[in-house]
Motif scaffolding. Structure first.
Motif, PDB file in Angstrom:
ATOM      1  N   ASP A 295       7.335   4.306  -5.821  1.00  0.00           N
ATOM      2  CA  ASP A 295       7.435   3.015  -6.505  1.00  0.00           C
ATOM      3  C   ASP A 295       7.448   3.315  -8.004  1.00  0.00           C
ATOM      4  N   SER A 296       8.630   3.314  -8.581  1.00  0.00           N
ATOM      5  CA  SER A 296       8.751   3.692  -9.992  1.00  0.00           C
ATOM      6  C   SER A 296       8.101   2.667 -10.908  1.00  0.00           C
ATOM      7  N   ARG A 297       8.090   1.417 -10.497  1.00  0.00           N
ATOM      8  CA  ARG A 297       7.487   0.379 -11.347  1.00  0.00           C
ATOM      9  C   ARG A 297       5.996   0.635 -11.523  1.00  0.00           C
ATOM     10  N   ARG A 298       5.333   1.050 -10.485  1.00  0.00           N
ATOM     11  CA  ARG A 298       3.894   1.292 -10.559  1.00  0.00           C
ATOM     12  C   ARG A 298       3.566   2.771 -10.748  1.00  0.00           C
ATOM     13  N   GLY A 299       4.572   3.653 -10.737  1.00  0.00           N
ATOM     14  CA  GLY A 299       4.311   5.081 -10.845  1.00  0.00           C
ATOM     15  C   GLY A 299       3.448   5.587  -9.715  1.00  0.00           C
ATOM     16  N   ARG A 300       3.782   5.189  -8.495  1.00  0.00           N
ATOM     17  CA  ARG A 300       2.913   5.442  -7.354  1.00  0.00           C
ATOM     18  C   ARG A 300       3.756   5.928  -6.173  1.00  0.00           C
ATOM     19  N   SER A 301       3.415   7.113  -5.660  1.00  0.00           N
ATOM     20  CA  SER A 301       4.102   7.661  -4.492  1.00  0.00           C
ATOM     21  C   SER A 301       3.271   7.434  -3.245  1.00  0.00           C
ATOM     22  N   LEU A 302       3.938   7.021  -2.166  1.00  0.00           N
ATOM     23  CA  LEU A 302       3.254   6.672  -0.924  1.00  0.00           C
ATOM     24  C   LEU A 302       3.682   7.622   0.192  1.00  0.00           C
TER      25      LEU A 302
ATOM     26  N   SER B 168      -1.849   0.108   8.096  1.00  0.00           N
ATOM     27  CA  SER B 168      -2.656   0.435   6.924  1.00  0.00           C
ATOM     28  C   SER B 168      -3.991   1.020   7.373  1.00  0.00           C
ATOM     29  N   HIS B 169      -4.314   2.235   6.914  1.00  0.00           N
ATOM     30  CA  HIS B 169      -5.541   2.922   7.322  1.00  0.00           C
ATOM     31  C   HIS B 169      -6.768   2.371   6.593  1.00  0.00           C
ATOM     32  N   GLY B 170      -7.937   2.770   7.064  1.00  0.00           N
ATOM     33  CA  GLY B 170      -9.187   2.396   6.409  1.00  0.00           C
ATOM     34  C   GLY B 170      -9.551   3.359   5.294  1.00  0.00           C
ATOM     35  N   LEU B 171     -10.701   3.140   4.661  1.00  0.00           N
ATOM     36  CA  LEU B 171     -11.162   4.011   3.585  1.00  0.00           C
ATOM     37  C   LEU B 171     -11.283   5.454   4.070  1.00  0.00           C
ATOM     38  N   GLY B 172     -10.761   6.376   3.276  1.00  0.00           N
ATOM     39  CA  GLY B 172     -10.842   7.785   3.621  1.00  0.00           C
ATOM     40  C   GLY B 172      -9.814   8.246   4.628  1.00  0.00           C
ATOM     41  N   GLY B 173      -8.877   7.372   4.993  1.00  0.00           N
ATOM     42  CA  GLY B 173      -7.877   7.716   5.991  1.00  0.00           C
ATOM     43  C   GLY B 173      -6.613   8.292   5.382  1.00  0.00           C
TER      44      GLY B 173
ATOM     45  N   GLN C  86       0.034   5.660   3.716  1.00  0.00           N
ATOM     46  CA  GLN C  86      -1.163   6.242   3.103  1.00  0.00           C
ATOM     47  C   GLN C  86      -1.342   5.658   1.713  1.00  0.00           C
ATOM     48  N   HIS C  87      -2.563   5.199   1.427  1.00  0.00           N
ATOM     49  CA  HIS C  87      -2.853   4.506   0.169  1.00  0.00           C
ATOM     50  C   HIS C  87      -3.587   5.441  -0.792  1.00  0.00           C
ATOM     51  N   PRO C  88      -2.914   5.984  -1.806  1.00  0.00           N
ATOM     52  CA  PRO C  88      -3.601   6.823  -2.793  1.00  0.00           C
ATOM     53  C   PRO C  88      -4.732   6.048  -3.476  1.00  0.00           C
ATOM     54  N   GLY C  89      -5.856   6.723  -3.650  1.00  0.00           N
ATOM     55  CA  GLY C  89      -7.012   6.085  -4.281  1.00  0.00           C
ATOM     56  C   GLY C  89      -8.078   5.662  -3.296  1.00  0.00           C
ATOM     57  N   SER C  90      -7.671   5.410  -2.051  1.00  0.00           N
ATOM     58  CA  SER C  90      -8.668   5.088  -1.012  1.00  0.00           C
ATOM     59  C   SER C  90      -8.359   5.874   0.256  1.00  0.00           C
TER      60      SER C  90
ATOM     61  N   ASP D 203      -0.035  -4.291  -2.510  1.00  0.00           N
ATOM     62  CA  ASP D 203       1.257  -4.027  -3.155  1.00  0.00           C
ATOM     63  C   ASP D 203       1.969  -2.826  -2.517  1.00  0.00           C
ATOM     64  N   ASP D 204       1.207  -1.863  -2.009  1.00  0.00           N
ATOM     65  CA  ASP D 204       1.830  -0.758  -1.275  1.00  0.00           C
ATOM     66  C   ASP D 204       2.619  -1.299  -0.080  1.00  0.00           C
ATOM     67  N   LEU D 205       1.982  -2.171   0.697  1.00  0.00           N
ATOM     68  CA  LEU D 205       2.654  -2.718   1.881  1.00  0.00           C
ATOM     69  C   LEU D 205       3.835  -3.594   1.482  1.00  0.00           C
TER      70      LEU D 205
END
Length: 317
Positions: A31-38, A57-62, A85-89, A120-122
């Motif tokens: 996602d270039s707008r958010r600078g975030r790779s999933l 969508s996984h839970g915390l630490g997943g 996969q959600h970077p940061g959690s 926003d990832d989803l």
């Protein structure tokens, strides 16, 4: 959690005698707008036209490996799937920390800003589905999408299904989304904002909440097993389902719990006794509400209750 289905589950139309073949593929989207790779894991059924697509969508630490037990089973029944996969959690919360530090990291990651990033990832992945070159045709060609998540992932899909939180922006539900399944859902901080009736009153989609009588927050928060039922209690009637498995613990619903999670929280990692019924119930839900299968809908409400143990609970409204 890779044992075969029991003979009883194999006799249902939603529990195959053996896992049907499906292909998996690891990829990343940016996602270039958010600078975030999933990081993503794609599940592609062995048929040209999937019955629908499930976004997980996984839970915390997943990680993108989360939910693999459930997703591979549903793919065997003809549903494509994408595990996000959600970077940061994600698994980075688990690295090189003591159990006490891990619990602190989990609590800190469970915040409104991280939840907004996950939602926003989803939304970003949804926006890429159907765009030429984004995904294989088996995914780009689907017209019906289901949302699924475990724990913090369940809270994430609650937002996309129409939950209104005072600390989150509200966006229209994607018109392709036809059903939502939440494993270990929750409604924390029920005393904040306009109340749970307002928060969940606009969830019109078919919604299946699956939890257990021992499904608490693993000591990480104020979530109790009773709290997991609150979203269902406050949603309007119409294709809403609640299934509570007796003695079910939090990681029983993850689809795949890492060795680190199991050792950190001292939770059993053997196959739960209700696994076959969870697979059958969830599969029937997707068949009913993504594939518009009237027989599956009938089975879900009339046959499933008789398969459950006396101490399990199943409700509809």
């Amino acid at each position: 959690m890779d044992s075969p289905l029991s003979a009883e589950a194999a006799r249902t139309p939603f529990g195959p005698q053996a896992p049907a073949p499906c292909r998996t593929h690891l990829t990343d989207i940016h996602d270039s707008r958010r600078g975030r790779s999933l990081p993503l894991k794609l599940y592609l059924p062995d048929q040209p036209a999937p019955a629908g697509l499930i976004l997980f969508s996984h839970g915390l630490g997943g990680s993108r490996e989360g939910g693999s037990d459930w997703l591979s089973h549903w793919a065997g029944l003809g549903f494509a799937a994408i595990a996000v996969q959600h970077p940061g959690s994600d698994t980075r919360l688990l690295h090189k920390q003591s159990p006490l530090a891990l619990r602190k990291a989990f609590r800190e990651a469970m915040n409104p800003e991280e939840l907004a990033r996950r939602a926003d990832d989803l939304r970003f992945v949804l926006g890429r589905i159907g765009r030429k070159g984004s995904f294989p045709e088996a995914i780009n060609g689907v017209s019906r999408i289901g949302l699924c998540g475990h724990s913090f992932g369940a809270v994430t899909v609650q937002l996309l299904a129409g939950e209104r939180r005072p600390d989150q922006r509200t966006e229209p539900v994607d018109p392709r989304v036809g059903a939502v399944l939440a494993l270990s859902p929750s409604a924390r901080r029920a005393d904040h904002g306009p109340g749970l009736g307002h928060r969940f009153g606009q969830v019109q989609l078919p919604f299946f909440s699956i939890t257990g009588s021992r499904d608490d927050g693993m000591g990480l928060s104020d979530i109790t097993a009773e709290n997991r039922e609150l979203p269902f209690r406050h949603m309007p009637p119409g294709d809403k389902y609640l299934l509570v498995f007796a003695a079910g613990t939090h990681l029983d619903f993850a689809g795949q719990a890492s060795a680190m999670e199991g050792s950190m929280f001292h939770i059993r990692r053997k196959v739960p006794v209700f696994r076959d019924n969870l697979l059958a119930a969830s599969s029937a839900f997707w068949q009913a509400h993504l594939a518009d299968d009237a027989d599956a809908r009938r089975w879900l409400t009339t046959t499933l209750p008789g398969r459950l143990r006396p101490e399990d609970r199943f409700e509809t409204k």
